[in-house]
Design an enzyme around this catalytic site. Structure first.
Site, PDB file in Angstrom:
ATOM      1  CG  ASN A 171      -9.129  12.045 -29.444  1.00 27.64           C
ATOM      2  OD1 ASN A 171      -8.893  11.206 -30.296  1.00 27.64           O
ATOM      3  ND2 ASN A 171      -9.544  11.745 -28.228  1.00 27.64           N
ATOM      4  CG  PHE A 230     -25.379   9.941 -21.759  1.00 27.49           C
ATOM      5  CD1 PHE A 230     -25.604   8.664 -22.231  1.00 27.49           C
ATOM      6  CD2 PHE A 230     -25.918  10.305 -20.538  1.00 27.49           C
ATOM      7  CE1 PHE A 230     -26.362   7.756 -21.493  1.00 27.49           C
ATOM      8  CE2 PHE A 230     -26.674   9.410 -19.795  1.00 27.49           C
ATOM      9  CZ  PHE A 230     -26.898   8.130 -20.273  1.00 27.49           C
ATOM     10  CB  SER A 231     -20.299  13.312 -23.691  1.00 28.01           C
ATOM     11  OG  SER A 231     -19.525  12.386 -22.941  1.00 28.01           O
ATOM     12  CB  CYS A 232     -17.912   9.863 -27.664  1.00 28.52           C
ATOM     13  SG  CYS A 232     -16.564   9.675 -28.842  1.00 28.52           S
ATOM     14  CG  ASN A 296     -16.328  13.406 -24.115  1.00 31.28           C
ATOM     15  OD1 ASN A 296     -15.240  13.556 -24.666  1.00 31.28           O
ATOM     16  ND2 ASN A 296     -16.895  12.220 -23.986  1.00 31.28           N
ATOM     17  CB  CYS A 444       0.627  49.071 -22.350  1.00 26.62           C
ATOM     18  SG  CYS A 444       1.912  50.334 -22.221  1.00 26.62           S
ATOM     19  CB  CYS A 478      -2.658  48.358 -20.623  1.00 27.75           C
ATOM     20  SG  CYS A 478      -3.419  48.800 -19.037  1.00 27.75           S
TER      21      CYS A 478
END
Length: 496
Positions: A171, A230-232, A296, A444, A478
């Site tokens: 995004n 505080f994170s975009c 975020n 397996c 397995c």
């Protein structure tokens, strides 16, 4: 034999589903959606009155890219339970009693359920949020409001897909494109018209005065709390978003400024683009934060030429199912942190975000200490309607355990997490093969030969794998690759 989960995974989850329109006495589309979103035990409720003719019409009406969903075969496999009781004799979670099971407080705010819309494209105007509230969502972290002009790119999304679903979602969208005065008016109207819903304003300033001004406007609009973004990870302007979240001093200062100027709860939103989230989270704690939102999106790169913007690409945020284990890791880190956990007298509450599609996903966050969860990417794929199965699935889970209050499961899994040095290294669990389920594909064997400890032999004549206990180290690769679930686990036993 038809596997109901595999068949439901093929469903296109149509709007105004033709299969249901063709069915006179039930809602097969709703039943299939319940299976898809991990609520299979309740799916029978929407098809219990369907006659064979109903199911035949529904299957004929199914639209698909290859073949219709096998509705006639699927429905008889659904297992009805008694309408009013569950295993153990507990009351089925319906009506007011069922709703009350999911009520919880967050920062002292009553929440009718823990399911919130995350600050994102899923909540950008009044009509969207109102529709979500009408459908049963407990609250909203409204799309982040700022004072800068937001200009987006096209296209702005990309996805890593498995079938028709997103495994991960990239995004490049930033913040709200509305004038900030308009957004606060929207929040004011939402709180006035939906007083029992929780309305949180997410804000982002560029410097001290902006953070304070936006937070005050959120309080004046009647918002229940304010989230500090505080994170975009994809802001066009430097010094905003995750640039702030990676700076311990800035998150501490901005949280302090806001806390000094508003009375409503303050909730910093952390960036995962950092090694140790507890460090900036502690700064927020000492600045007076009431809760922490995490996570975020994660900085990422996808290479699809169809996602390029005028032939150019950039780093942007990644979300969806793929990020859930990473989000849980950061939640665990903060939930186990002694400072955030109240060693200085105050405990910071947590709001969990990242890869939540089903009620079981939400449960994982709650059991690690979150008091609510925020959903974005799943809504972008499937719509607000997923709230039905989020609520019903969690209600059913609590009822089956005989738990009356959601509060009782918050953080219950924390004691089971220890340091690597504390793990049991003196016992082992071996894989076991169920011969009735084994189809002889040899997956397996291949995985153990080339990625394990060469502890499986394979008889090509009989197509039978065999585990060689003298070589097996109990890694269980397995079991994880087996496509039929034919490999289980032995009892744990001590090593010699």
């Amino acid at each position: 034999m038809l596997h109901i989960h595999e068949e439901a995974a093929r469903c296109l989850l149509c709007e105004d589903a033709p299969c249901t329109k063709a069915c006179e006495k039930g809602d097969p589309a709703r039943a299939i959606r319940a299976i898809r979103f991990d609520n299979a035990q309740n799916a029978w409720r929407w098809v219990e009155d369907c006659a064979e003719a109903d199911l035949e019409r529904a299957e004929r009406a199914c639209i698909h890219y290859d073949r219709p969903i096998r509705i006639k075969e699927l429905v008889p496999l659904l297992s009805p339970k008694e309408t009013k009781t569950l295993s153990g004799g507990n009351t089925f979670p319906s009506g007011e009693a069922g709703r009350n099971r999911l009520s919880i407080t967050f920062c002292g705010i009553p929440c009718e359920n823990p399911f919130f819309l995350a600050s994102s494209a899923v909540c950008t105007n009044y009509e969207m949020v109102a529709r979500a509230f009408d459908m049963g969502w407990g609250g909203v972290f409204y799309k982040t409001i700022c004072k800068q002009e937001i200009r987006e790119v096209s296209p702005r999304f990309d996805a890593v897909k498995t079938g028709t679903s997103f495994a991960g979602f990239r995004n490049m969208e930033q913040l709200s494109e509305n004038p900030y005065e308009e957004d606060f008016d929207i929040l004011r109207r939402l709180k006035q018209n939906y007083p029992t819903k929780v309305v949180v304003a997410s804000i982002m300033g560029q410097f001290e005065e902006e953070w304070i001004e936006l937070a005050k406007m959120a309080e004046e609009a009647g918002c229940d709390a304010v989230e500090l973004n505080f994170s975009c990870p994809q802001m066009r302007l430097a010094g905003m978003g995750s640039d702030v979240g990676q700076d311990l001093e800035l998150v501490t200062f901005y949280t302090t400024y806001v806390k000094r100027n508003v009375r409503i709860p303050v909730i910093p939103k952390m960036t995962p683009n950092i090694t140790h989230m507890s460090q900036p989270a502690r700064g927020c704690y000492f600045a007076g934060a009431d809760a922490i939102s995490a996570i975020n999106t994660i900085k990422s790169v996808t290479m699809s030429p169809l996602a390029a913007v005028s032939d150019k690409k950039t780093v942007s945020g990644y979300s969806g199912r793929a990020v859930k284990p990473i989000a849980l890791r950061f939640i665990l880190e903060m939930a186990k942190d002694s400072v955030l956990n109240g060693s200085h007298g105050k405990r910071v509450e947590l709001s969990g975000i990242g890869g939540i599609e089903t009620w079981r996903d939400a449960l994982d966050f709650l059991q690690l200490g979150c008091r609510n969860v925020q959903v974005c990417t799943a809504v972008m794929q499937y719509g607000y309607r997923i709230i039905d199965d989020l609520v019903m699935g969690l209600q059913t889970y609590l009822a089956e355990r005989g738990i009356e209050h959601l509060e009782d499961i918050v953080g219950e899994q924390l004691p089971s997490f220890v340091l690597p040095s504390e793990l049991d290294r003196d016992t082992m669990v071996l894989p076991t093969i169920d011969r009735e389920k084994c189809m002889g594909c040899g997956r397996c064997y291949l995985s153990c030969q080339d990625g394990g400890h060469q502890a499986i032999s394979f008889d090509h004549a009989t197509r039978q794998p065999r585990i060689m206990g003298s070589k097996c180290v109990g890694c269980h690769l397995c079991r994880l690759v087996c496509p039929t679930g034919a490999i289980g686990m032995s009892k744990r036993f001590p090593l010699r």
